[in-house]
Design a protein around this motif. Structure first.
Motif: not given
Length: 158
Positions: A104-111
């Motif tokens: 899943k491609i997410v923003g940095t803060h949720e990786s």
């Protein structure tokens, strides 16, 4: 602080953590400080110093979460698209080892690589953004290594 990308779930988790810290965390810290004060002279009171340090860390976390929520942009997830975007779930094949993976491609803060949630700013995330099914992407790691992956499916459910 630049805008950050959050899933709806990630935003909800931040809001819940913020609420917990403001309501329960602050009350708990106030009680710890009150108890520590009862130990006497504050200039030589290790318990008081520890409680004040914990309070400062908690207040910093509150400010950080508030800032993330202020600049956060909620991304649309699993939108039917023929290109990989932030919010996409994508099945890829690493052509160097013939292994398939689902990310899943997410923003940095949720990786969280352990949960197969990769940042759009990671080497793999950057390489995949904008690619369509069947396309290949060259991934260049920070250490200078390169490998090729192929997009097999976009929008697959986990």
């Amino acid at each position: 602080m630049d805008e950050i990308f959050l899933t709806a779930e990630g935003k909800k988790q931040l809001e819940e953590r913020l609420e917990f810290l403001k309501v329960h965390g602050r009350a708990e810290m106030a009680e710890k400080i009150r108890v520590a004060r009862e130990f006497g002279d504050l200039s030589e009171n290790a318990e008081y110093d520890i409680a004040k340090d914990e309070q400062a860390k908690m207040e910093s976390e509150i400010i950080e979460i508030e800032n993330k929520l202020r600049v956060g942009v909620v991304i649309a997830e699993n939108v039917k698209s023929n290109k990989v975007t932030i919010g996409s779930t994508v099945r890829i094949k690493d052509l160097s080892c013939d292994e398939e993976m689902l990310y899943k491609i997410v923003g940095t803060h949720e990786s969280n690589p352990m949960e197969n949630r990769i940042s759009n700013e990671s080497a793999l995330g950057k390489a995949l953004i904008g690619k369509g099914e069947g396309e290949k992407a060259l991934v260049k790691t920070p250490l200078g290594k390169e490998y090729t992956v192929q997009v097999l499916k976009i929008g697959e459910k986990k």
